[in-house]
Design an enzyme around this catalytic site. Sequence first.
Site, short mmCIF file in Angstrom:
data_model
loop_
_atom_site.label_atom_id
_atom_site.label_comp_id
_atom_site.label_asym_id
_atom_site.label_seq_id
_atom_site.Cartn_x
_atom_site.Cartn_y
_atom_site.Cartn_z
N GLU A 23 0.84 -1.19 0.00
CA GLU A 23 0.00 0.00 0.00
C GLU A 23 0.88 1.23 0.00
O GLU A 23 1.92 1.30 0.65
CB GLU A 23 -0.92 0.01 1.23
CG GLU A 23 -1.98 1.07 1.18
CD GLU A 23 -3.10 0.81 2.17
OE1 GLU A 23 -4.03 1.64 2.24
OE2 GLU A 23 -3.06 -0.23 2.84
N ASP A 142 9.89 7.42 -12.35
CA ASP A 142 9.80 7.19 -10.91
C ASP A 142 10.62 5.96 -10.52
O ASP A 142 10.14 5.09 -9.81
CB ASP A 142 8.35 7.02 -10.48
CG ASP A 142 8.15 7.24 -8.97
OD1 ASP A 142 9.01 7.91 -8.35
OD2 ASP A 142 7.15 6.76 -8.42
#
Length: 312
Positions: A23, A142
Site C-alpha cells: 500500500e 519514478d
Amino acid sequence: MSEEPGSERVIAGRYRLLSPLGEGGMGTVWRARDEVLRREVAVKEVRAPAGLPEADVRRMYARLEREAWAAARVAHRNVVTVYDVATDDGRPWIVMELVRGLSLADVLDAEGPLEPRRAALIGAEVLAALRAAHAAGVLHRDVKPANVLLSDDGRVVLTDFGIARVDGSSALTMTGEVIGSPEFLAPERALGRTPGPESDLWSLGVLLYTAVEGASPFRQDTPLSTLRAVVDEELPPPHRAGALAPVVEGLLRKDPAERLTGERAERDLRLVGAGGSVTGQDTTRADTVPGGGFAPTVTARTGPEASRTPPL
C-alpha cells in the site's frame, strides 16, 4: 473503498481480491485470483483521497490507465507484464503478473546497504528494463527501490509506470506540478525542463548510491529543500561504492548531456557485477575479449562476496 482482506471482493466479475500485497499514497496492490484463467495475479487499485475534486479524480484514473498502456508497450523480462485493465465501480484496475518476492526497498530495510557487486547486478537488470522502455518511447520517471521487485525466481522486475510519459501522449499533469519522488528526481525535471531518457538514468544513479551507501544522496527535511539540493548541491562522495563508484558518479552528473549513456552504464554495471572494475574515463581496467566483450575474471574479487547474486 476496498473491502477488508477475506471479504474476497470480485472486480469486473472476474478478479477475486485475496489479500493486500502493498500500500502506498496512491492506493493498494492486491493478490487476486483470475476466476476465468484460474491463476493468481496482482491487481492495482487507486484510492482517491477524500474531498479530491472530480477533475483530479479523473486525472488520477487516466494516469492509472496510462501506466498499463506504458508498461504494455514494453515487452521485456525485467518489466512487469500487464494482462488487463478492468473497470469496476467506475474505476480502472490494472491486472498484472504476480511477482513473488520483495522490493529492493524491503531488502534495504531488512539487510541494510548492499555490497557493490550485488547492487551492480541489480542495477544492470533495472537498466536493461529502462533501455527497453526508452526504445519503446516510454520514460518511467519514478525509478526508486520501492519500484524494483526482486523475484523469488531470480528476476529483477521494474514496475509502477503510473507516471510514465509516452512519446506522442498528452501531458496529464498540471502546469508546474512535480510528480515522482523528489530525492530521485533529475535536476532538469526539478527545474521544470523537458525530461529525456537521461532523467531515468539519473534516478538509477540515485538508486545505486542509496543501495550501497544506505542513504539517499540529496534527501533533506522537506521536499522543497530536497529539490534544491538535487539542483545545487554537489554529490556527497560515496564511501562504500568501491568499484561501483565511477558508474554512480557518471550517472549523477548534473548536466544530462554529460551522463553515462544507457549502453555504457549497463556494460559497466555488468562488468562490476562480474567482479571487474571500471574508471570514469572511456576505458576499463579489465582485459577485453573478442567481440568487444570483457573478461571480468581478470580483476575479479575473491572471497564470499564473489558468489553473491541478487536474492532469490
